[in-house]
Design a protein around this motif. Structure first.
Motif, short mmCIF file in Angstrom:
data_model
loop_
_atom_site.label_atom_id
_atom_site.label_comp_id
_atom_site.label_asym_id
_atom_site.label_seq_id
_atom_site.Cartn_x
_atom_site.Cartn_y
_atom_site.Cartn_z
N ARG A 53 0.89 -1.06 0.08
CA ARG A 53 0.08 -0.24 0.15
C ARG A 53 0.98 1.32 0.03
O ARG A 53 1.93 1.06 0.53
CB ARG A 53 -0.89 0.06 1.18
CG ARG A 53 -0.26 -0.03 2.68
CD ARG A 53 -1.29 -0.07 3.70
NE ARG A 53 -2.18 0.96 3.67
CZ ARG A 53 -3.70 0.99 4.01
NH1 ARG A 53 -3.87 -0.28 4.09
NH2 ARG A 53 -4.38 1.91 3.99
N TYR A 54 0.43 2.46 -0.68
CA TYR A 54 1.18 3.43 -0.93
C TYR A 54 1.04 4.33 0.62
O TYR A 54 -0.09 4.80 0.78
CB TYR A 54 0.81 4.17 -1.99
CG TYR A 54 0.96 3.45 -3.40
CD1 TYR A 54 2.19 2.63 -3.59
CD2 TYR A 54 0.11 3.46 -4.17
CE1 TYR A 54 2.16 1.93 -4.73
CE2 TYR A 54 0.01 2.65 -5.42
CZ TYR A 54 1.20 1.89 -5.51
OH TYR A 54 1.36 1.12 -6.79
N THR A 55 2.04 4.62 1.30
CA THR A 55 1.71 5.29 2.57
C THR A 55 1.53 6.83 1.99
O THR A 55 0.56 7.40 2.58
CB THR A 55 3.09 5.39 3.16
OG1 THR A 55 3.30 4.07 3.49
CG2 THR A 55 2.91 5.97 4.67
N GLU A 86 -1.37 -10.84 6.36
CA GLU A 86 -0.91 -10.07 5.36
C GLU A 86 0.53 -9.24 5.26
O GLU A 86 0.80 -8.74 6.46
CB GLU A 86 -1.91 -8.87 5.45
CG GLU A 86 -3.36 -9.35 4.92
CD GLU A 86 -4.40 -8.15 5.34
OE1 GLU A 86 -5.57 -8.21 4.85
OE2 GLU A 86 -3.83 -7.11 5.79
N TYR A 87 1.34 -9.76 4.59
CA TYR A 87 2.77 -9.25 4.55
C TYR A 87 2.91 -8.00 3.81
O TYR A 87 2.51 -8.10 2.36
CB TYR A 87 3.86 -10.46 4.13
CG TYR A 87 3.64 -11.66 4.70
CD1 TYR A 87 4.57 -12.08 5.87
CD2 TYR A 87 2.56 -12.61 4.55
CE1 TYR A 87 4.38 -13.06 6.50
CE2 TYR A 87 2.80 -13.87 5.33
CZ TYR A 87 3.68 -14.04 6.21
OH TYR A 87 3.68 -15.37 6.87
N HIS A 88 3.08 -6.88 4.31
CA HIS A 88 3.48 -5.83 3.46
C HIS A 88 4.82 -5.67 2.90
O HIS A 88 5.75 -5.83 3.57
CB HIS A 88 3.15 -4.53 4.18
CG HIS A 88 1.61 -4.29 4.43
ND1 HIS A 88 0.98 -3.44 3.92
CD2 HIS A 88 0.76 -4.96 5.36
CE1 HIS A 88 -0.45 -3.61 4.27
NE2 HIS A 88 -0.24 -4.42 5.08
N LEU A 89 5.04 -5.42 1.41
CA LEU A 89 6.39 -5.31 0.99
C LEU A 89 6.69 -4.27 0.34
O LEU A 89 6.02 -3.18 0.24
CB LEU A 89 6.36 -6.55 -0.33
CG LEU A 89 6.28 -8.20 0.30
CD1 LEU A 89 6.14 -9.04 -0.92
CD2 LEU A 89 7.05 -8.29 1.61
N LEU A 204 -8.53 -2.53 5.35
CA LEU A 204 -7.36 -3.46 4.62
C LEU A 204 -6.13 -3.71 5.11
O LEU A 204 -4.99 -3.63 4.45
CB LEU A 204 -7.03 -2.37 3.30
CG LEU A 204 -8.42 -2.31 2.35
CD1 LEU A 204 -8.12 -1.46 0.96
CD2 LEU A 204 -8.84 -3.90 1.96
N THR A 205 -6.03 -3.61 6.62
CA THR A 205 -4.68 -3.86 7.26
C THR A 205 -5.44 -4.79 8.54
O THR A 205 -4.59 -4.55 9.62
CB THR A 205 -3.89 -2.59 7.86
OG1 THR A 205 -4.94 -1.97 8.40
CG2 THR A 205 -3.41 -1.82 6.54
#
Length: 266
Positions: A53-55, A86-89, A204-205
């Protein structure tokens, strides 16, 4: 490490124990009798979704959003039979930052699933390890149906392993205790136990991976035994809300890396 014999009354003990965390669909009619070859637990499906996701502007790519919403919707149907991670990359374009991304997440994606240096597309969803991997989500409906087809197959399986865990916070320390029961008349060898800390950070998190702890190895568990792992501790620093923090315990075959069973410590 300690091993404790699984007695006939274990089902009753677990049912009223804080250790019981609903980690599988247990057939209570056999009372978890270690001498009963029909003692089984429901397979828990572990769904690992690698996302970004774009911060800046707090925006989410619509295809990633389709995937996440589809899994959230399915989780209401499968409940304890399904665990979502959910792994944020990070992306190659470093200007598109995701502040929830971690180095451990990157390593898991590239090393665990042999995806190479650059992902072809997000989202990238894996079911029970590398058994099944799906990239892309053209719509919510398409993603939901694809995922449901896989989950329907996985969640009807019965296995001879049952995980049972609890977590507690002691000041700024997270403590995790886990037991694994082996049913049937055959021992099991070479297990790898993974601990993944997740936190519900909102829309969504919901199942954001915050920490991946060092794994534990188990040489063998004899039939009819309950194996008690040493207490796992980790600093809770960095977590936003401990009340919304859970720990996922994944039981793997240490040779094939196949996920055999899982449970949640809440």
């Amino acid at each position: 490490m300690m091993k404790k014999k699984l007695f006939l009354s274990l089902a009753l003990i677990l049912a009223g124990s804080p250790f019981y965390a609903g980690c599988g669909d247990i057939d209570r009619s056999n009372l978890l009798d270690p001498e009963n070859d029909n003692a089984v637990a429901g397979q828990v499906a572990v769904v690992e979704n690698f996302v970004h996701r774009y911060t800046s502007g707090d925006s989410v790519n619509r295809y990633i959003a389709y995937s996440q919403r589809a899994l959230y919707d399915l989780h209401q149907d499968y409940a304890e039979k399904m665990i979502v991670l959910e792994y944020h990359l990070l992306l190659t374009d470093t200007s598109k930052k995701d502040t929830l991304a971690t180095g451990d997440n990157q390593l898991r994606y590239h090393n665990e699933y042999n995806t190479g240096a650059v992902p072809r597309a997000f989202p990238h969803v894996f079911f029970n390890g590398s058994q099944i991997g799906i990239q892309g989500a053209s719509s919510f409906e398409t993603a939901r149906q694809r995922y449901k087809t896989i989950l329907d197959t996985m969640t009807v399986r019965k296995v001879k392993l049952f995980g049972d865990a609890k977590k507690t916070f002691d000041g700024n320390t997270l403590r995790i205790n886990c037991k694994i029961a082996r049913y049937g008349d055959k021992k099991i060898n070479d297990l790898l136990i993974e601990y993944i800390v997740i936190e519900n950070l909102g829309n969504l998190t919901r199942y954001t991976v915050r920490k991946i702890l060092p794994p534990e190895s188990i040489v063998e568990i004899l039939p009819g035994d309950v194996y008690e792992l040493p207490e796992k501790t980790v600093a809770a620093a960095g977590l936003k809300d401990t009340a919304k923090t859970d720990v996922v315990i994944i039981i793997k075959d240490n040779i094939t890396k196949k996920i055999l069973q899982a449970c949640m410590a809440r």
